[in-house]
Design a protein around this motif. Structure first.
Motif, mmCIF file in Angstrom:
data_model
loop_
_atom_site.group_PDB
_atom_site.id
_atom_site.type_symbol
_atom_site.label_atom_id
_atom_site.label_comp_id
_atom_site.label_asym_id
_atom_site.label_seq_id
_atom_site.Cartn_x
_atom_site.Cartn_y
_atom_site.Cartn_z
ATOM 1 N N GLU A 95 0.841 -1.204 0.000
ATOM 2 C CA GLU A 95 0.000 0.000 0.000
ATOM 3 C C GLU A 95 0.874 1.252 0.000
ATOM 4 O O GLU A 95 0.640 2.193 -0.764
ATOM 5 N N THR A 96 1.877 1.242 0.863
ATOM 6 C CA THR A 96 2.767 2.390 0.981
ATOM 7 C C THR A 96 3.524 2.620 -0.321
ATOM 8 O O THR A 96 3.661 3.757 -0.778
ATOM 9 N N ILE A 106 6.586 12.609 -1.851
ATOM 10 C CA ILE A 106 5.619 12.614 -0.759
ATOM 11 C C ILE A 106 6.336 12.431 0.571
ATOM 12 O O ILE A 106 7.372 11.766 0.635
ATOM 13 N N THR A 107 5.804 13.036 1.614
ATOM 14 C CA THR A 107 6.392 12.914 2.951
ATOM 15 C C THR A 107 5.740 11.756 3.703
ATOM 16 O O THR A 107 4.661 11.286 3.327
ATOM 17 N N ILE A 111 1.835 10.231 3.617
ATOM 18 C CA ILE A 111 1.540 8.805 3.443
ATOM 19 C C ILE A 111 0.621 8.346 4.576
ATOM 20 O O ILE A 111 -0.380 7.664 4.337
ATOM 21 N N ASP A 112 0.965 8.724 5.808
ATOM 22 C CA ASP A 112 0.155 8.364 6.977
ATOM 23 C C ASP A 112 -1.273 8.866 6.823
ATOM 24 O O ASP A 112 -2.235 8.164 7.147
ATOM 25 N N LYS A 118 0.011 4.917 10.859
ATOM 26 C CA LYS A 118 1.448 5.204 10.779
ATOM 27 C C LYS A 118 2.103 4.292 9.751
ATOM 28 O O LYS A 118 1.753 3.129 9.619
ATOM 29 N N SER A 119 3.066 4.843 9.039
ATOM 30 C CA SER A 119 3.743 4.089 7.976
ATOM 31 C C SER A 119 5.242 3.975 8.198
ATOM 32 O O SER A 119 5.977 3.701 7.255
ATOM 33 N N ASP A 120 5.702 4.182 9.420
ATOM 34 C CA ASP A 120 7.141 4.123 9.698
ATOM 35 C C ASP A 120 7.745 2.784 9.285
ATOM 36 O O ASP A 120 8.773 2.738 8.611
#
Length: 194
Positions: A95-96, A106-107, A111-112, A118-120
């Motif tokens: 997805e990310t 994109i930052t 994304i989040d 959260k996408s970390d």
């Protein structure tokens, strides 16, 4: 801070510096102690790493300190690299990756916001697999890092440019999403086979 704590912080800084390494002078500034005291801490760490029960060693090259693995353990590292492992990406990472591919640059916060979580972890996975890369900072408050897809991403998908990605559907109808979904499923299948 006592010497044991300073050693622990210095060890963490050496680890965090990665391939770039760090100099005594840099460590001295960060630890806010003299260069002589920093050298003593480094010597103590070197002594700790010399024990046979440790898997790392402290190496100095051209005045730069690095944490590295011990050469006598190289056969194990070779086995690890040669061991087949699942190369597929998690749903979150896919997805990310799709968000980055279609919205780049994109930052992480953007994304989040799109994902709603959260996408970390997925971002770090994609960075580790060289599917995405940092491309500078956004000119806004906090100057967050901007991400884009990498050359490896294009290579894996057989694309010459990002313009060749399948178009995003105009609606959110599941049938219209099928082409994009199939595209990323093919990518995950190719990763499994490498």
């Amino acid at each position: 801070m006592d010497n044991g704590e300073l050693q622990a912080v210095a060890e963490g800084l050496l680890f965090a510096s990665g391939d770039e390494g760090v100099t005594i002078k840099q460590l001295s500034k960060v630890l806010d102690i003299s260069e002589d005291a920093t050298s003593q801490i480094i010597e103590a760490l070197k002594g700790d790493y010399e024990h046979a029960t440790r898997g790392l060693m402290l190496m100095e090259a051209n005045g730069v300190l690095h944490l590295t693995t011990k050469p006598e353990h190289s056969s194990y590292f070779k086995k690890l690299i040669e061991t087949p492992r699942s190369a597929s990406l998690s749903q979150a990472a896919l997805e990310t990756l799709a968000i980055i591919a279609y919205q780049q640059p994109i930052t992480r916060a953007e994304i989040d916001e799109i994902r709603g979580v959260k996408s970390d972890g997925p971002v770090q996975t994609l960075l580790n697999r060289s599917m995405i890369e940092e491309m500078g900072r956004k000119e806004t408050i906090g100057r967050p890092i901007l991400f884009r897809t990498s050359k490896d991403f294009l290579t894996y998908f057989g694309l010459t440019s990002i313009d060749e990605l399948p178009p995003l559907p105009e609606t959110t109808d599941d049938a219209n999403n099928q082409e994009v979904d199939l595209f990323f499923e093919r990518f995950n299948d190719e990763l499994k086979n490498h």
